[in-house]
Design a protein around this motif. Sequence first.
Motif, mmCIF file in Angstrom:
data_model
loop_
_atom_site.group_PDB
_atom_site.id
_atom_site.type_symbol
_atom_site.label_atom_id
_atom_site.label_comp_id
_atom_site.label_asym_id
_atom_site.label_seq_id
_atom_site.Cartn_x
_atom_site.Cartn_y
_atom_site.Cartn_z
ATOM 1 N N GLY A 122 0.809 -1.219 0.000
ATOM 2 C CA GLY A 122 0.000 0.000 0.000
ATOM 3 C C GLY A 122 0.839 1.264 0.000
ATOM 4 N N LEU A 123 2.068 1.180 0.492
ATOM 5 C CA LEU A 123 2.964 2.334 0.489
ATOM 6 C C LEU A 123 3.355 2.735 -0.926
ATOM 7 C CD1 LEU A 123 5.268 1.269 3.463
ATOM 8 C CD2 LEU A 123 3.722 3.241 3.448
ATOM 9 N N ALA A 124 3.504 1.763 -1.807
ATOM 10 C CA ALA A 124 3.859 2.060 -3.194
ATOM 11 C C ALA A 124 2.753 2.843 -3.891
ATOM 12 C CB ALA A 124 4.134 0.761 -3.950
ATOM 13 N N ARG A 125 1.529 2.711 -3.396
ATOM 14 C CA ARG A 125 0.398 3.406 -4.002
ATOM 15 C C ARG A 125 0.063 4.708 -3.270
ATOM 16 N NH1 ARG A 125 0.320 -1.851 -4.773
ATOM 17 N NH2 ARG A 125 -0.723 -2.778 -6.573
ATOM 18 N N GLY A 126 0.081 4.679 -1.938
ATOM 19 C CA GLY A 126 -0.369 5.832 -1.176
ATOM 20 C C GLY A 126 0.692 6.563 -0.394
ATOM 21 N N GLY A 127 1.906 5.988 -0.261
ATOM 22 C CA GLY A 127 2.916 6.606 0.576
ATOM 23 C C GLY A 127 2.515 6.520 2.043
ATOM 24 N N THR A 128 3.298 7.145 2.911
ATOM 25 C CA THR A 128 3.005 7.063 4.344
ATOM 26 C C THR A 128 1.705 7.779 4.708
ATOM 27 O OG1 THR A 128 4.501 8.939 4.631
ATOM 28 C CG2 THR A 128 5.376 6.762 5.136
ATOM 29 N N LEU A 129 1.427 8.908 4.097
ATOM 30 C CA LEU A 129 0.203 9.642 4.409
ATOM 31 C C LEU A 129 -1.023 8.893 3.895
ATOM 32 C CD1 LEU A 129 -1.285 12.071 5.539
ATOM 33 C CD2 LEU A 129 -0.825 13.285 3.378
ATOM 34 N N GLY A 130 -0.944 8.430 2.666
ATOM 35 C CA GLY A 130 -2.080 7.718 2.076
ATOM 36 C C GLY A 130 -2.416 6.448 2.826
ATOM 37 N N LEU A 131 -1.400 5.631 3.129
ATOM 38 C CA LEU A 131 -1.648 4.394 3.855
ATOM 39 C C LEU A 131 -2.032 4.688 5.301
ATOM 40 C CD1 LEU A 131 -1.721 1.323 3.865
ATOM 41 C CD2 LEU A 131 0.730 1.321 4.406
ATOM 42 N N GLY A 132 -1.440 5.734 5.888
ATOM 43 C CA GLY A 132 -1.789 6.090 7.255
ATOM 44 C C GLY A 132 -3.256 6.475 7.395
ATOM 45 N N LEU A 133 -3.756 7.286 6.460
ATOM 46 C CA LEU A 133 -5.174 7.655 6.471
ATOM 47 C C LEU A 133 -6.055 6.437 6.232
ATOM 48 C CD1 LEU A 133 -5.053 11.021 4.475
ATOM 49 C CD2 LEU A 133 -5.485 10.732 6.919
ATOM 50 N N ALA A 134 -5.620 5.559 5.340
ATOM 51 C CA ALA A 134 -6.379 4.334 5.074
ATOM 52 C C ALA A 134 -6.471 3.478 6.328
ATOM 53 C CB ALA A 134 -5.720 3.550 3.943
ATOM 54 N N LEU A 135 -5.382 3.428 7.097
ATOM 55 C CA LEU A 135 -5.384 2.644 8.333
ATOM 56 C C LEU A 135 -6.352 3.221 9.367
ATOM 57 C CD1 LEU A 135 -1.604 1.756 8.828
ATOM 58 C CD2 LEU A 135 -3.489 0.127 8.638
ATOM 59 N N VAL A 136 -6.454 4.544 9.431
ATOM 60 C CA VAL A 136 -7.386 5.178 10.370
ATOM 61 C C VAL A 136 -8.828 4.811 10.011
ATOM 62 C CG1 VAL A 136 -8.324 7.381 11.173
ATOM 63 C CG2 VAL A 136 -5.851 7.082 10.951
ATOM 64 N N GLY A 152 -4.000 7.697 -4.936
ATOM 65 C CA GLY A 152 -3.106 6.689 -4.377
ATOM 66 C C GLY A 152 -3.532 6.268 -2.985
ATOM 67 N N ALA A 153 -4.070 7.218 -2.208
ATOM 68 C CA ALA A 153 -4.559 6.889 -0.869
ATOM 69 C C ALA A 153 -5.725 5.916 -0.946
ATOM 70 C CB ALA A 153 -4.974 8.167 -0.139
ATOM 71 N N VAL A 154 -6.603 6.117 -1.917
ATOM 72 C CA VAL A 154 -7.737 5.204 -2.116
ATOM 73 C C VAL A 154 -7.229 3.818 -2.517
ATOM 74 C CG1 VAL A 154 -9.770 4.718 -3.538
ATOM 75 C CG2 VAL A 154 -9.349 7.037 -2.708
ATOM 76 N N ALA A 155 -6.221 3.796 -3.401
ATOM 77 C CA ALA A 155 -5.670 2.521 -3.853
ATOM 78 C C ALA A 155 -4.970 1.765 -2.727
ATOM 79 C CB ALA A 155 -4.693 2.760 -5.005
ATOM 80 N N ALA A 156 -4.587 2.474 -1.657
ATOM 81 C CA ALA A 156 -3.901 1.832 -0.531
ATOM 82 C C ALA A 156 -4.872 1.164 0.440
ATOM 83 C CB ALA A 156 -3.058 2.871 0.213
ATOM 84 N N TRP A 188 -5.986 -5.496 4.811
ATOM 85 C CA TRP A 188 -5.201 -6.721 4.957
ATOM 86 C C TRP A 188 -4.637 -6.865 6.368
ATOM 87 C CZ3 TRP A 188 -4.813 -11.250 2.942
ATOM 88 C CH2 TRP A 188 -3.646 -12.008 2.992
ATOM 89 N N CYS A 189 -4.433 -5.740 7.083
ATOM 90 C CA CYS A 189 -3.893 -5.791 8.441
ATOM 91 C C CYS A 189 -4.880 -6.401 9.437
ATOM 92 C CB CYS A 189 -3.513 -4.387 8.919
ATOM 93 S SG CYS A 189 -2.110 -3.659 8.049
#
Length: 435
Positions: A32-46, A184-188, A194-195
């Motif tokens: 997911g980092l390859a798609r959203g980076g740390t911010l994108g994946l971080g928001l997705a995790l929230v 990218g955040a959406v793609a993450a 998966w977590c």
Amino acid sequence: MAELNRSITPLMLWAMGVGCAFAGLFFGWNLGLARGGTLGLGLALVVVSLLYLTFTLSYAELSCAIPRAGGVMSYADRALGRSWGFCAGMAQDVEFIFAPPAIAFAIGDYLHLFAPRLPLLSIAFATYLLFTWLNIRGVKAAATAELIVTAVAVASLIVFCFVSLPHLQLENLTRDALPHGWQGAVAAIPFAVWCFLGIEAIANMAEETVNPQRTLPKVFIAAFLTLAVLALLTFIGATGVDGWQTIVFKLDGSVSDSPLPMALSKVMGTHHPLYQFLYVAGLFGLVGSFHGLILASGRSTLEFGRMRHAPAVLGKLDPRHQTPANALKLNCAIGLLALASGRTSDLILLSVFGALTLYTLAMISLLVLRVKEPSLPRPFLTPCYPYFPWIALVLSLMTFLAILISHRTLGCLYLALMGVSFVIHRRTASLTAAL
């Protein structure tokens, strides 16, 4: 009807819930980092954490009121009718059957580094056959093995956090934090799912749990908190060491299935004894999820057969071990075929589509049953009802649509699989009724 023995303790059930999802903390999420980076994946995790918080507390009510091995299939069948019960069960099987091959591939990748002469696929195939055999042998032995494996994996992840977090640098978290914008955040999002994916397998063990009405809610809450805290700390620790790129791509440019060892190598090098220990211990996390999902998928397919949504032979227990041997063998055969494709990312996405369908139908079933059967005994009631199930329902639908938009081809493949299966089910049911 074939009945399962009650032999699973609360601690074993916690290990099942955490273990089924634990692989997502060791690999896969980094894609997911390859798609959203740390911010994108971080928001997705929230967002995904909120989804799972509301979902697990709502799902616990259903699992206590209708403690069946079929999980969501049994709930949807009772609330919405047989056709929707079939759809729910099919989605659950897609999740539980296609997730293990992705994990098996990662297990093979891990072990291949220690034994380079052994082909990666051969290791993965052997792992699949071994753990299917273990599950056929008996649930108590399988659950005990799951407890041991999960305990080691949790301990190793805690050690990883203690080692990596002191080396955290804020600039590593903010560097190229949103490489592909909000798209990218959406793609993450699926890689954030998966977590936690697999925690719902707790409900599929209800028939084999000692005092399920009291045990299930507590285990759901404990498992969610375990995963949420470790997911947050792992995400920050791994990406904060040297930036997200270093735990996604190998030196040759290929995508890595082992982000935590890559992060540790930046801290202590690959020859440090602690690195070697954590690398081996990380394998336990993968094995725990792989084993737990095989365990749950056997129960899901067993109920598919018992409810006559599939051939009745799948609903029969092994007379010697009282385990769903036929269901486990079928799932193993399908899993091996999927494993041969070698497409880890696609298998993860298929599992996520199945999971989100499960969550959607489960929340609709909960809302319908509250109206349809108000007198149904409910040992546990969803907190903040009806807000929690509605939040889980809306987030599940939004997440499903977001992933469908960003992964159209695989989404269409999933919908086609569900559609074809439903048509075959309806025609088979019509022929059976005519006879």
